[in-house]
Design a protein around this motif. Structure first.
Motif, PDB file in Angstrom:
ATOM      1  N   ASN A 151       0.853  -1.192   0.000  1.00 27.37           N
ATOM      2  CA  ASN A 151       0.000   0.000   0.000  1.00 27.37           C
ATOM      3  C   ASN A 151       0.888   1.241   0.000  1.00 27.37           C
ATOM      4  O   ASN A 151       1.983   1.239   0.576  1.00 27.37           O
ATOM      5  CB  ASN A 151      -0.893   0.066   1.245  1.00 27.37           C
ATOM      6  CG  ASN A 151      -1.667  -1.196   1.501  1.00 27.37           C
ATOM      7  OD1 ASN A 151      -1.964  -1.946   0.586  1.00 27.37           O
ATOM      8  ND2 ASN A 151      -2.000  -1.438   2.771  1.00 27.37           N
ATOM      9  N   TYR A 152       0.385   2.300  -0.597  1.00 35.21           N
ATOM     10  CA  TYR A 152       1.057   3.582  -0.454  1.00 35.21           C
ATOM     11  C   TYR A 152       0.017   4.689  -0.567  1.00 35.21           C
ATOM     12  O   TYR A 152      -1.101   4.480  -1.072  1.00 35.21           O
ATOM     13  CB  TYR A 152       2.161   3.771  -1.493  1.00 35.21           C
ATOM     14  CG  TYR A 152       1.698   3.855  -2.928  1.00 35.21           C
ATOM     15  CD1 TYR A 152       1.359   5.081  -3.505  1.00 35.21           C
ATOM     16  CD2 TYR A 152       1.617   2.706  -3.710  1.00 35.21           C
ATOM     17  CE1 TYR A 152       0.942   5.162  -4.820  1.00 35.21           C
ATOM     18  CE2 TYR A 152       1.196   2.776  -5.026  1.00 35.21           C
ATOM     19  CZ  TYR A 152       0.861   3.996  -5.581  1.00 35.21           C
ATOM     20  OH  TYR A 152       0.446   4.078  -6.885  1.00 35.21           O
ATOM     21  N   GLY A 153       0.353   5.860  -0.082  1.00 30.18           N
ATOM     22  CA  GLY A 153      -0.594   6.968  -0.127  1.00 30.18           C
ATOM     23  C   GLY A 153       0.059   8.277   0.258  1.00 30.18           C
ATOM     24  O   GLY A 153       1.226   8.318   0.667  1.00 30.18           O
ATOM     25  N   ILE A 154      -0.693   9.326   0.123  1.00 31.62           N
ATOM     26  CA  ILE A 154      -0.196  10.643   0.501  1.00 31.62           C
ATOM     27  C   ILE A 154      -1.378  11.536   0.857  1.00 31.62           C
ATOM     28  O   ILE A 154      -2.455  11.427   0.264  1.00 31.62           O
ATOM     29  CB  ILE A 154       0.642  11.283  -0.630  1.00 31.62           C
ATOM     30  CG1 ILE A 154       1.341  12.559  -0.127  1.00 31.62           C
ATOM     31  CG2 ILE A 154      -0.212  11.563  -1.868  1.00 31.62           C
ATOM     32  CD1 ILE A 154       2.382  13.100  -1.083  1.00 31.62           C
ATOM     33  N   ASN A 155      -1.191  12.357   1.852  1.00 34.57           N
ATOM     34  CA  ASN A 155      -2.170  13.377   2.220  1.00 34.57           C
ATOM     35  C   ASN A 155      -1.496  14.731   2.119  1.00 34.57           C
ATOM     36  O   ASN A 155      -0.437  14.946   2.717  1.00 34.57           O
ATOM     37  CB  ASN A 155      -2.696  13.144   3.637  1.00 34.57           C
ATOM     38  CG  ASN A 155      -3.745  14.166   4.032  1.00 34.57           C
ATOM     39  OD1 ASN A 155      -3.423  15.233   4.536  1.00 34.57           O
ATOM     40  ND2 ASN A 155      -5.002  13.845   3.800  1.00 34.57           N
ATOM     41  N   ILE A 156      -2.097  15.636   1.369  1.00 28.87           N
ATOM     42  CA  ILE A 156      -1.568  16.988   1.194  1.00 28.87           C
ATOM     43  C   ILE A 156      -2.667  17.972   1.553  1.00 28.87           C
ATOM     44  O   ILE A 156      -3.783  17.885   1.036  1.00 28.87           O
ATOM     45  CB  ILE A 156      -1.101  17.237  -0.256  1.00 28.87           C
ATOM     46  CG1 ILE A 156      -0.039  16.214  -0.663  1.00 28.87           C
ATOM     47  CG2 ILE A 156      -0.562  18.649  -0.415  1.00 28.87           C
ATOM     48  CD1 ILE A 156       0.361  16.308  -2.121  1.00 28.87           C
ATOM     49  N   SER A 157      -2.357  18.917   2.436  1.00 32.01           N
ATOM     50  CA  SER A 157      -3.378  19.870   2.871  1.00 32.01           C
ATOM     51  C   SER A 157      -2.782  21.266   3.024  1.00 32.01           C
ATOM     52  O   SER A 157      -2.240  21.605   4.078  1.00 32.01           O
ATOM     53  CB  SER A 157      -3.995  19.410   4.199  1.00 32.01           C
ATOM     54  OG  SER A 157      -4.985  20.305   4.619  1.00 32.01           O
ATOM     55  N   PRO A 158      -2.861  22.092   1.982  1.00 32.33           N
ATOM     56  CA  PRO A 158      -2.457  23.498   2.133  1.00 32.33           C
ATOM     57  C   PRO A 158      -3.588  24.310   2.762  1.00 32.33           C
ATOM     58  O   PRO A 158      -4.775  23.994   2.589  1.00 32.33           O
ATOM     59  CB  PRO A 158      -2.188  23.934   0.696  1.00 32.33           C
ATOM     60  CG  PRO A 158      -3.077  23.060  -0.124  1.00 32.33           C
ATOM     61  CD  PRO A 158      -3.214  21.746   0.607  1.00 32.33           C
ATOM     62  N   ARG A 159      -3.232  25.348   3.491  1.00 35.54           N
ATOM     63  CA  ARG A 159      -4.216  26.267   4.068  1.00 35.54           C
ATOM     64  C   ARG A 159      -3.718  27.687   3.890  1.00 35.54           C
ATOM     65  O   ARG A 159      -2.513  27.945   3.949  1.00 35.54           O
ATOM     66  CB  ARG A 159      -4.451  25.952   5.552  1.00 35.54           C
ATOM     67  CG  ARG A 159      -3.204  25.997   6.422  1.00 35.54           C
ATOM     68  CD  ARG A 159      -3.547  25.703   7.887  1.00 35.54           C
ATOM     69  NE  ARG A 159      -4.088  24.378   8.044  1.00 35.54           N
ATOM     70  CZ  ARG A 159      -4.944  24.030   8.999  1.00 35.54           C
ATOM     71  NH1 ARG A 159      -5.355  24.933   9.882  1.00 35.54           N
ATOM     72  NH2 ARG A 159      -5.382  22.793   9.098  1.00 35.54           N
ATOM     73  N   TYR A 160      -4.657  28.581   3.669  1.00 37.47           N
ATOM     74  CA  TYR A 160      -4.266  29.976   3.467  1.00 37.47           C
ATOM     75  C   TYR A 160      -5.220  30.892   4.231  1.00 37.47           C
ATOM     76  O   TYR A 160      -6.444  30.741   4.155  1.00 37.47           O
ATOM     77  CB  TYR A 160      -4.273  30.357   1.981  1.00 37.47           C
ATOM     78  CG  TYR A 160      -3.650  31.704   1.732  1.00 37.47           C
ATOM     79  CD1 TYR A 160      -2.272  31.877   1.829  1.00 37.47           C
ATOM     80  CD2 TYR A 160      -4.429  32.816   1.432  1.00 37.47           C
ATOM     81  CE1 TYR A 160      -1.689  33.111   1.618  1.00 37.47           C
ATOM     82  CE2 TYR A 160      -3.859  34.059   1.221  1.00 37.47           C
ATOM     83  CZ  TYR A 160      -2.479  34.203   1.328  1.00 37.47           C
ATOM     84  OH  TYR A 160      -1.911  35.429   1.137  1.00 37.47           O
ATOM     85  N   ARG A 161      -4.635  31.801   4.977  1.00 39.20           N
ATOM     86  CA  ARG A 161      -5.404  32.799   5.723  1.00 39.20           C
ATOM     87  C   ARG A 161      -5.302  34.125   4.970  1.00 39.20           C
ATOM     88  O   ARG A 161      -4.277  34.810   5.005  1.00 39.20           O
ATOM     89  CB  ARG A 161      -4.848  32.921   7.149  1.00 39.20           C
ATOM     90  CG  ARG A 161      -5.737  33.689   8.097  1.00 39.20           C
ATOM     91  CD  ARG A 161      -5.239  33.598   9.536  1.00 39.20           C
ATOM     92  NE  ARG A 161      -3.966  34.261   9.736  1.00 39.20           N
ATOM     93  CZ  ARG A 161      -2.798  33.633   9.859  1.00 39.20           C
ATOM     94  NH1 ARG A 161      -2.742  32.311   9.800  1.00 39.20           N
ATOM     95  NH2 ARG A 161      -1.676  34.305  10.040  1.00 39.20           N
ATOM     96  N   PHE A 162      -6.367  34.469   4.246  1.00 40.07           N
ATOM     97  CA  PHE A 162      -6.368  35.680   3.444  1.00 40.07           C
ATOM     98  C   PHE A 162      -6.350  36.924   4.330  1.00 40.07           C
ATOM     99  O   PHE A 162      -5.747  37.938   3.972  1.00 40.07           O
ATOM    100  CB  PHE A 162      -7.596  35.708   2.537  1.00 40.07           C
ATOM    101  CG  PHE A 162      -7.638  34.583   1.544  1.00 40.07           C
ATOM    102  CD1 PHE A 162      -7.056  34.716   0.300  1.00 40.07           C
ATOM    103  CD2 PHE A 162      -8.264  33.386   1.871  1.00 40.07           C
ATOM    104  CE1 PHE A 162      -7.104  33.685  -0.622  1.00 40.07           C
ATOM    105  CE2 PHE A 162      -8.317  32.345   0.951  1.00 40.07           C
ATOM    106  CZ  PHE A 162      -7.728  32.487  -0.288  1.00 40.07           C
TER     107      PHE A 162
END
Length: 805
Positions: free
Chosen positions: A626-637
């Protein structure tokens, strides 16, 4: 030797009931006095009484450099006043760089990226339960019920007032906390536990007035003392919350309108105990469930989102015997159909008729919890395809759910608990009862812990049966190096699933953990922790290994407050899975495996931040991984607007799992599975009482079978070339919630929600993302628009209104 061991055990179990006088004298003490008027909550502190009050000063850093005095440029001065209605807190929080104070505007109970100030109040001064009230620099509120056993519960909400404003020397907070929001004994002279908390967000530094030693896992026991509260006459604690809701729902086939109204009641039976009741409940605006393609042998467990079952439930979570989603959940339908019959209509849910709970704790430390809920009789429609006649069949009878808890605290840090859950169904349906005895014992200095439980379940059905579960754990809970060892045993017939949730039974396990942490910053890290874990699980009947894992993980914040972590798992033994075959006594053998993941999270103080976590796991069987990735960018305008996007990819190559069975065989498949999850959340806050929120989730998972196998009696698999039923899976869901919330008065709220959702399942594999997404939305989208108004009525205020009238 035996005498020494006996003395040690007695010291652990029966160490002194209260702190000695010498220990109390070493605690910080703050004196308050009574005023004869109400204070205006405007964050000005310009009333003369504030000038006369004693100040709590000389804060100490809690995190990251534990024990270091607060610098002069960040000094704090806190004052406390009281009258017959409430306690007042005034805080001057100095900051030599006020223009740098962080102040993101968020909804209630969400701190965001903001400085914050908090007060922790313990009316019984027993070191075990704090009512915590926070104000952010953006004038937001948060509150929680903290217990030393269960930690922080932010689902608890009280009604109180606060105001914050930034000045040219820092910021100021003023708070009014009514006695109705607190618990304390009925006596002329009060002695409360108290502590004050401050976080300077840009520096990621946290301070407390009464020093908290992080070598000891006992935050609440290290509070200071508040003296001077005398002869207060507490008001009647009676609150009525009427509500009205309207819903317009549209599907492809029809449009429907629904109106609801009801009443929530909160009543203080006495100074210690509170009654909460809901009449004609309405949970139509609760958050959607994150449904997944579930190919495993166990049901998917969902979070509880209904406020009544999340607020102030610390007593009912004891022993993990209550899974409140059982109340009102549609049961697994097992409808007996005659020849030429089919199911014509299935209910979407089971309505809750009413529910109430009583909870609280008296001055002797005895906590009492009682919860009762009733769900209505529910039927499904069955149609005869030959005659055209319809009939009703009961899928859920009138049902009563009950939980009773008695929890005795002692020694300021220990407890013994008795809990009972009971489910009674009307008629000849299954009934169930579970009783548990729990204990959580700590030495006087909070250096060692002994905890465990004994639980017994009874099921009354066509066949009655009993089962039991027990566990025992011992841990060192102080210092840089800590450890825990223990195990549990669950019998074959232990079953708490009528009101709880349990997946596996008939096993025994042993586990151990050793961890190291830094207590003060080093050259490279502000925080750091290293954990070594081991777990072994054995089937009670055969003694075979059901599960095993050896794990090492570490993580910490560097000097720039970026979090870095990694995790490695190793399973050196074949595992005998007795659950995946879905047939008693059968098992499948899974091979040895290993793998891990890394985790990087940049400092959320920055406008742009990123979370990323790749993972990889493989087995000793070639080509199965198994393999995987989680990517979560966040931006505070800005302080008002922020957005978080998350993408999760999971790939399983040659995954092996159950697909079907018949009278002679159990069939497994070797399959490739891909799962994609895209989610977006965003908020726009006009102010701390008025917020817009957007939440979107698209989930798509497909499992394509490559080879079919028959399960052998010895747990191995034999390839089957004759089975030709399509058991591929292609499942997608879409949810979108756009909401507006306005707290127009304390405890009173208007909520407007637009929601659409869709789901689609079929056996045809289509790897094209665009066509799958289009077909999901084109044919299945459901729409709901709703408006809900809740109005909070305090009996004492209403009484004054009537007098004026």
């Amino acid at each position: 030797m035996h005498k020494t061991l006996t003395i040690c055990i007695l010291n652990l179990l029966f160490s002194s009931y209260i702190f000695s006088q010498n220990e109390e004298n070493t605690k910080k003490t703050l004196q308050t006095f009574k005023i004869n008027r109400n204070i205006s909550i405007d964050a000005n502190l310009d009333e003369p009484e504030w000038q006369q009050a004693e100040s709590a000063t000389n804060f100490t850093m809690f995190d990251p450099d534990n024990g270091k005095p607060a610098p002069n440029e960040l000094k704090s001065e806190i004052k406390v006043l009281y009258n017959n209605d409430a306690i007042y807190i005034g805080a001057i929080l100095y900051d030599s760089e006020p223009h740098l104070i962080m102040k993101e505007i968020t909804e209630r109970d969400n701190f965001g990226v903001s400085d914050s100030f908090g007060v922790y109040l313990n009316g019984y001064n027993d070191g075990q339960q704090d009512f915590q009230f926070y104000v952010t620099a953006a004038n937001g509120q948060a509150d929680c019920n903290f217990t030393s056993q269960t930690g922080e519960d932010y689902s608890w909400n009280a009604i109180w007032e606060s105001k914050a404003q930034i000045t040219d020397y820092g910021w100021v907070v003023e708070m009014k906390i009514p006695y109705a929001a607190l618990r304390f004994p009925k006596q002329n002279e009060q002695v409360w536990g108290i502590n004050f908390f401050r976080e300077v967000r840009r520096k990621r530094q946290k301070f407390t007035w009464s020093p908290v030693d992080n070598q000891i896992g006992a935050f609440s026991q290290q509070a200071g003392i508040l003296k001077g509260i005398q002869n207060i006459k507490t008001p009647t604690r009676l609150f009525l919350i009427p509500y009205a809701s309207s819903y317009v729902s549209k599907t492809q086939d029809e449009t429907s309108t629904e109106f609801k109204g009801g009443l929530d009641i909160k009543y203080g039976i006495n100074d210690a105990f509170t009654l909460d009741a809901i009449l004609i409940p309405d949970f139509g605006q609760t958050k959607f469930d994150n449904v997944v393609l579930n190919l495993g042998p166990f049901e998917q467990q969902f979070n509880e989102n209904r406020p009544f079952f999340t607020e102030g439930t610390d007593l009912f979570t004891k022993g993990n015997l209550v899974y409140s989603r059982r109340i009102g959940a549609l049961p697994n339908l097992n409808i007996t159909l005659e020849e030429s019959e089919e199911i014509a209509e299935i209910p979407a849910n089971i309505n809750l008729v009413n529910a109430l709970k009583i909870s609280g704790r008296d001055k002797s430390g005895l906590g009492v919890g009682f919860l009762n809920a009733i769900t209505e009789r529910t039927t499904a429609a069955v149609k005869n395809t030959v005659t055209g006649n319809d009939r009703e069949t009961v899928v859920a009878p009138l049902t009563n759910y009950n939980v009773t808890v008695l929890d005795q605290r002692f020694n300021q840090n220990s407890s013994v608990t008795l809990i009972n859950t009971n489910v009674t169904r009307n008629g000849s349906f299954r009934d169930a009862n579970v009783t548990g005895m729990l204990f959580d014992l700590n030495t006087k200095k909070n250096t060692y812990n002994l905890n465990g439980d004994v639980k017994m379940s009874s099921v009354y059905d066509i066949k009655n049966y009993n089962g039991y579960s027990t566990s025992l754990y011992f841990a060192e809970t102080s210092g840089k190096i800590r450890y825990q060892v223990g195990g549990n045993y669950i019998s074959k017939d232990y079953d708490n699933n009528d009101l709880g949730i349990i997946f596996q039974t008939n096993y025994a396990s042993i586990s151990g953990n050793v961890n190291y942490r830094i207590l003060n910053p080093t050259k490279y890290f502000n925080t750091f922790r290293l954990n070594l874990n081991s777990y072994m699980e054995y089937n009670n009947t055969t003694g075979k290994i059901q599960s095993s894992n050896y794990n090492i993980n570490f993580g910490g914040n560097n000097k720039s407050n970026h979090y870095i972590g990694a995790n490695f798992d190793y399973n050196p033994f074949k595992n005998y899975d007795y659950y995946e075959p879905r047939q008693e006594g059968r098992y499948v053998i899974y091979p040895e495996s290993y793998g891990g993941n890394v985790y990087l999270s940049s400092n959320y103080n920055n406008p742009l931040a990123l979370d990323i976590s790749p993972s990889f796991y493989t087995t000793y069987e070639k080509g199965r991984y198994n393999y995987g990735i989680n990517i979560s960018p966040r931006y505070r305008f800005s302080d008002k607007l922020s957005m978080i996007y998350s993408f999760n990819l999971s790939k399983q190559l040659n995954n092996v799992g159950y697909i079907d069975n018949d009278s002679t065989n159990i069939y497994f498949a070797k399959r490739n599975r891909s799962t994609y999850t895209n989610s977006l959340s965003s908020k726009f806050s006009i102010n701390s009482n008025m917020n817009f929120n957007l939440l979107v989730r698209h989930y798509w998972s497909l499992a394509e079978n490559q080879n079919i196998f028959t399960l052998n009696d010895d747990g191995t698999l034999a390839e089957n070339l004759e089975y030709n039923t399509n058991k591929d899976s292609n499942f997608g869901t879409w949810n979108m919630d756009l909401s507006y919330s306005w707290w127009f008065a304390p405890g009173s709220q208007i909520s407007v929600l637009y929601r659409n959702n869709a789901s689609n399942f079929n056996r045809e594999i289509n790897n094209n993302f665009n066509s799958n997404f289009s077909s999901l939305l084109d044919d299945n989208l459901n729409h709901t628009f709703s408006v809900s108004v809740r109005y909070y009525i305090d009996y004492n205020q209403a009484k004054n209104w009537l007098k004026k009238t």
